[in-house]
Structures are given as structure tokens and as C-alpha cells.
Design a protein around this motif. Structure first.
Motif, mmCIF file in Angstrom:
data_model
loop_
_atom_site.group_PDB
_atom_site.id
_atom_site.type_symbol
_atom_site.label_atom_id
_atom_site.label_comp_id
_atom_site.label_asym_id
_atom_site.label_seq_id
_atom_site.Cartn_x
_atom_site.Cartn_y
_atom_site.Cartn_z
ATOM 1 N N ILE A 298 51.911 13.601 -41.442
ATOM 2 C CA ILE A 298 53.284 13.964 -41.461
ATOM 3 C C ILE A 298 53.948 14.145 -40.120
ATOM 4 C CG2 ILE A 298 52.307 16.425 -41.317
ATOM 5 C CD1 ILE A 298 54.470 16.977 -43.675
ATOM 6 N N LEU A 299 55.145 13.844 -39.847
ATOM 7 C CA LEU A 299 56.102 13.843 -38.679
ATOM 8 C C LEU A 299 56.460 15.377 -38.298
ATOM 9 C CD1 LEU A 299 58.067 10.502 -39.065
ATOM 10 C CD2 LEU A 299 55.616 10.806 -38.062
ATOM 11 N N ALA A 300 56.437 15.567 -37.287
ATOM 12 C CA ALA A 300 56.907 16.925 -36.946
ATOM 13 C C ALA A 300 58.248 16.868 -36.139
ATOM 14 C CB ALA A 300 55.900 17.869 -36.336
ATOM 15 N N GLU A 301 59.064 17.804 -36.287
ATOM 16 C CA GLU A 301 60.450 17.845 -35.820
ATOM 17 C C GLU A 301 60.736 19.284 -35.486
ATOM 18 O OE1 GLU A 301 63.214 16.159 -38.339
ATOM 19 O OE2 GLU A 301 63.339 17.839 -39.582
ATOM 20 N N GLU A 302 61.619 19.229 -34.404
ATOM 21 C CA GLU A 302 62.132 20.918 -33.910
ATOM 22 C C GLU A 302 63.630 20.674 -33.787
ATOM 23 O OE1 GLU A 302 60.897 24.372 -30.577
ATOM 24 O OE2 GLU A 302 59.689 22.708 -30.996
ATOM 25 N N ASP A 303 64.230 21.512 -34.292
ATOM 26 C CA ASP A 303 65.878 21.307 -34.223
ATOM 27 C C ASP A 303 66.238 20.019 -34.523
ATOM 28 O OD1 ASP A 303 66.125 24.159 -33.585
ATOM 29 O OD2 ASP A 303 65.765 23.485 -31.618
ATOM 30 N N GLY A 304 65.684 19.159 -35.210
ATOM 31 C CA GLY A 304 65.849 17.916 -35.812
ATOM 32 C C GLY A 304 65.465 16.741 -34.894
ATOM 33 N N ALA A 305 65.001 17.026 -33.923
ATOM 34 C CA ALA A 305 64.255 16.146 -32.902
ATOM 35 C C ALA A 305 62.969 15.876 -33.204
ATOM 36 C CB ALA A 305 64.270 16.625 -31.383
ATOM 37 N N TYR A 306 62.530 14.702 -33.052
ATOM 38 C CA TYR A 306 61.170 13.937 -33.312
ATOM 39 C C TYR A 306 60.295 14.794 -32.139
ATOM 40 C CZ TYR A 306 57.198 11.190 -33.550
ATOM 41 O OH TYR A 306 56.002 10.462 -33.543
ATOM 42 N N CYS A 307 59.017 15.420 -32.757
ATOM 43 C CA CYS A 307 57.978 15.857 -31.581
ATOM 44 C C CYS A 307 56.590 15.152 -31.788
ATOM 45 C CB CYS A 307 57.798 17.282 -32.241
ATOM 46 S SG CYS A 307 59.270 18.491 -32.052
ATOM 47 N N GLY A 308 56.446 14.413 -32.884
ATOM 48 C CA GLY A 308 54.963 13.948 -32.942
ATOM 49 C C GLY A 308 54.426 13.621 -34.354
ATOM 50 N N VAL A 309 53.176 13.546 -34.465
ATOM 51 C CA VAL A 309 52.586 13.309 -35.775
ATOM 52 C C VAL A 309 51.110 14.305 -36.001
ATOM 53 C CG1 VAL A 309 51.279 11.771 -36.948
ATOM 54 C CG2 VAL A 309 53.246 10.882 -35.811
ATOM 55 N N VAL A 310 50.944 14.638 -36.989
ATOM 56 C CA VAL A 310 49.614 15.664 -37.449
ATOM 57 C C VAL A 310 49.113 14.488 -38.381
ATOM 58 C CG1 VAL A 310 48.929 17.642 -38.406
ATOM 59 C CG2 VAL A 310 51.116 17.785 -37.069
ATOM 60 N N HIS A 311 47.907 14.453 -37.891
ATOM 61 C CA HIS A 311 47.136 13.422 -38.812
ATOM 62 C C HIS A 311 46.113 14.418 -39.668
ATOM 63 C CE1 HIS A 311 44.180 10.430 -40.109
ATOM 64 N NE2 HIS A 311 45.186 9.677 -39.700
ATOM 65 N N ILE A 312 45.727 13.982 -40.798
ATOM 66 C CA ILE A 312 44.665 14.868 -41.626
ATOM 67 C C ILE A 312 43.278 14.845 -40.946
ATOM 68 C CG2 ILE A 312 43.542 12.800 -42.776
ATOM 69 C CD1 ILE A 312 43.626 14.661 -45.360
ATOM 70 N N HIS A 313 43.169 14.175 -39.698
ATOM 71 C CA HIS A 313 41.736 14.214 -39.048
ATOM 72 C C HIS A 313 42.018 15.358 -38.040
ATOM 73 C CE1 HIS A 313 40.841 9.626 -39.865
ATOM 74 N NE2 HIS A 313 40.383 10.461 -40.558
ATOM 75 N N ASN A 314 43.182 15.586 -37.701
ATOM 76 C CA ASN A 314 43.589 16.836 -36.802
ATOM 77 C C ASN A 314 42.757 18.346 -37.584
ATOM 78 O OD1 ASN A 314 46.431 15.216 -35.754
ATOM 79 N ND2 ASN A 314 44.523 15.599 -34.580
ATOM 80 N N LEU A 315 43.194 18.208 -38.863
ATOM 81 C CA LEU A 315 43.038 19.299 -39.724
ATOM 82 C C LEU A 315 41.441 19.612 -40.058
ATOM 83 C CD1 LEU A 315 46.002 18.868 -42.267
ATOM 84 C CD2 LEU A 315 45.880 20.456 -40.079
ATOM 85 N N THR A 316 40.865 18.260 -40.152
ATOM 86 C CA THR A 316 39.424 18.324 -40.315
ATOM 87 C C THR A 316 38.829 18.735 -39.101
ATOM 88 O OG1 THR A 316 39.830 16.503 -42.084
ATOM 89 C CG2 THR A 316 37.569 16.805 -41.001
ATOM 90 N N LYS A 317 39.192 18.140 -38.091
ATOM 91 C CA LYS A 317 38.574 18.702 -36.847
ATOM 92 C C LYS A 317 38.422 20.033 -36.480
ATOM 93 C CE LYS A 317 38.135 17.342 -31.950
ATOM 94 N NZ LYS A 317 38.801 16.110 -30.803
ATOM 95 N N GLU A 318 39.606 20.541 -36.773
ATOM 96 C CA GLU A 318 39.937 22.151 -36.547
ATOM 97 C C GLU A 318 39.311 23.037 -37.721
ATOM 98 O OE1 GLU A 318 40.941 23.427 -33.867
ATOM 99 O OE2 GLU A 318 41.750 21.580 -32.762
ATOM 100 N N GLY A 319 38.862 22.439 -38.542
ATOM 101 C CA GLY A 319 38.179 23.213 -39.686
ATOM 102 C C GLY A 319 39.064 23.789 -40.704
ATOM 103 N N ILE A 320 40.315 23.302 -40.635
ATOM 104 C CA ILE A 320 41.194 23.848 -41.563
ATOM 105 C C ILE A 320 41.100 23.283 -42.906
ATOM 106 C CG2 ILE A 320 43.750 23.861 -42.150
ATOM 107 C CD1 ILE A 320 43.329 25.310 -39.673
ATOM 108 N N ILE A 321 40.389 22.018 -43.054
ATOM 109 C CA ILE A 321 40.081 21.578 -44.393
ATOM 110 C C ILE A 321 38.537 21.688 -44.530
ATOM 111 C CG2 ILE A 321 39.826 19.384 -45.831
ATOM 112 C CD1 ILE A 321 42.639 18.468 -44.307
#
Length: 321
Positions: A298-321
């Protein structure tokens, strides 16, 4: 009855016995319960929770629950208290004493000592007429008719009732304090639970590369961007705003439809209106959006500006999933 059926029967009987006892506890919550909660809430001291045997085990759980929900608490074993640990109790502390019978020898020794110091005493007991019940300033009635044990001996229903009363006490205090999920996160910074409460999307986008191409970028360069950034996706960005997204799947679908990719650009194969999330949102919200829409980035933005990408692997690595 075969062994398998007997096991299932005993398990169900245990659960039914305890559930009925717990349900009955709601009828025992009176103004005295509310008075005890208010006294603890307005107190400047800590809550000292004590007990012996299985009640001591329950006391440690109640202490943990109180501490994690904003009420400072300490466990003091009833037997150790009369052999030196009584010094744990300070002048403004409130003591919660847990005992099913309220008449055990250790309790009969400990209670007068607590009263002599001058601390308020809260009893969690099945027997209001017991020594403990009579001596306490507040009685939280944890009455149970019988234990789930077929011999009515092993503490089962009674300890469950004690635990439920302790939880009710802690939740009332939590409510009075207006204790929020952010407050909870302060006391649970470690593990997956803590991360669900404080980890933000920005914490994850900062760990990743920031794949991006212009709408007029040649498809070959799009492929290189997706490959080099290793997230399986790139944002299509114009004037620092997301206008589309291209995933590995989009590239595969393109190759099944087009024999010659020469002249194709990002805007020809991108998906418009991609799912986005605010960079300041909680990471758990990103997970929920991915799950809802069946996507892995999923793409992330702040005040309409592009900030980067969150990948499901990030969530798995952090233990969120």
C-alpha cells in the motif's frame, strides 16, 4: 461412555459450572464495590494485593492487570508478609486481600497487622461472614456455590471468580482514569501487542526504498525500478503526487497481452486510484486495508505527497501479523 466422550463431558461441565458462577457475580456487585473502586481511584498510594496458595497466583495476575491499566500495584505473598515483607506496605497504600474462605491461619495473622498499620483493607472473598470479611473496610463478594472439581476441593471456580472480580475492579479504574489505547501502549512497548498500539506507517516506509516513476517513463525502466527497489511495486508519481501504481502482477498481465513493449510507458499499464494510507496512520490500519482489499502493498502519502510503500513483509517482520 468411552474415554473420548468422558473427557468432552468433564470439560463441558467444568466450563458450565464456572460460567454460571461468573454470571452470578454480577448480582453481587453493589455500592460497596463502587465505594472500593472510588477509594482506590482517589488514593495517593499503591494497591498491595496479597493472598496465599492459588489465591496468591490470582493476586499476581490482578497486580499485572492493574499495573498495565494505570493503577500502580505490588504483589505481597501473605506468608512472606508475616516474615518480613510487611514492610512493602507504605502509609497511603491500600491492601487487597484474596481468600476464598477468609479464615486461613495466615490471613488471620496478617489482617490484624495491616489494620494496626492503619491501611484500608479490601477483601475479595467467597465468605462475607469470615474473619477477613468482618475485618475488611470493603468486601468484594466473590461467592461460589461449588468448585468445578468433582470433589469440590481443587480451587477452580473460586479462583476464576476472584480473577473476574479483579478484572472488574481494574476495568472500573481504567474507565475512571479515561485510560486510552495510547496510554496502554506506553506500558506495552514490547512485543506484537505494543507494536500494534504504537507503530506507525512512517516507521515502516522509512525502512524501505521509495520506488517511483513518471507517467511517461519507459516500461523497461519501470521494470528496472520495480526490480531494484525489491518491493514488487512502484508508484507512478507526477508533481510528487501519486497518479497510479504498477505491480509485478500488472507487468505479467501486460506481457500476456502485448507482443512488443517498445513505446509503452508507465501510464499505459498503471492502475489508477491505488489504495493509499496516511504516513502518520497506525501500522495496524495498513494491515487492515491490505486484508480488506486483498493486496500486499500500500502506498503512503502525507499532505497529498508520496512518501513510500508499506509491504506486507514489513508487517510480518514487525510481528503485526
Amino acid at each position: 461412555m468411552n474415554q473420548q466422550s468422558r473427557i468432552i463431558s468433564v470439560a463441558k461441565q467444568t466450563i458450565e459450572t464456572e460460567s454460571k458462577a461468573i454470571l452470578y457475580l454480577s448480582e453481587l456487585v453493589t455500592e460497596e464495590f463502587a465505594d472500593a473502586v472510588n477509594y482506590i481511584y482517589n488514593s495517593e498510594g499503591r494497591v498491595i494485593v496479597t493472598g496465599i496458595g492459588k489465591s496468591a497466583n490470582i493476586a499476581t495476575k490482578i497486580v499485572a492487570t492493574l499495573n498495565s491499566t494505570g493503577t500502580p500495584a505490588i504483589f505481597m505473598h501473605a506468608a512472606d508478609a508475616i516474615h518480613g515483607d510487611l514492610g512493602t506496605i507504605q502509609q497511603r497504600d491500600i491492601v487487597i486481600c484474596i481468600s476464598k474462605s477468609g479464615n486461613t491461619p495466615e490471613i488471620k495473622v496478617l489482617v490484624p497487622l495491616i489494620k494496626a498499620i492503619g491501611n484500608k483493607l479490601v477483601a475479595i472473598t467467597s465468605n462475607k461472614e469470615s474473619f477477613l470479611g468482618q475485618q475488611a473496610d470493603f468486601v468484594l463478594h466473590a461467592y461460589v456455590e461449588k468448585e468445578a472439581c468433582p470433589n469440590n476441593l481443587a480451587p477452580t471456580t473460586s479462583t476464576t471468580a476472584q480473577l473476574v472480580i479483579g478484572d472488574a475492579l481494574a476495568m472500573c479504574l481504567l474507565d475512571l482514569r479515561g485510560f486510552s489505547s495510547r496510554d496502554f501502549a506506553k506500558f506495552h512497548p514490547g512485543g506484537s501487542l505494543g507494536k500494534k498500539l504504537y507503530l506507525r506507517v512512517s516507521d515502516l516506509t522509512s525502512l524501505n526504498e521509495k520506488p517511483m516513476v513518471h507517467p511517461n517513463t519507459d516500461v523497461k525502466k519501470v521494470i528496472v525500478e520495480i526490480s531494484e527497489k525489491m518491493l514488487g511495486v512502484t508508484a507512478v508519481v507526477e508533481d510528487n503526487q501519486v497518479v497510479g501504481i504498477i505491480t509485478d502482477g500488472d507487468l505479467r498481465r501486460m506481457l500476456t497481452k502485448v507482443d512488443n513493449i517498445a513505446g509503452l510507458t508507465a501510464k499505459d499499464i498503471m492502475s489508477k486510484n491505488p489504495k493509499k494510507i496516511n504516513n502518520d496512520a497506525m501500522a495496524i490500519e495498513a494491515m487492515e486495508l491490505m486484508d480488506k482489499h486483498g493486496i500486499t502493498q500500500i502506498l503512503a502519502e502525507e499532505d497529498g505527497a508520496y512518501c513510500g510503500v508499506v509491504h506486507i513483509h514489513n508487517l510480518t517482520k514487525e510481528g503485526i501479523i
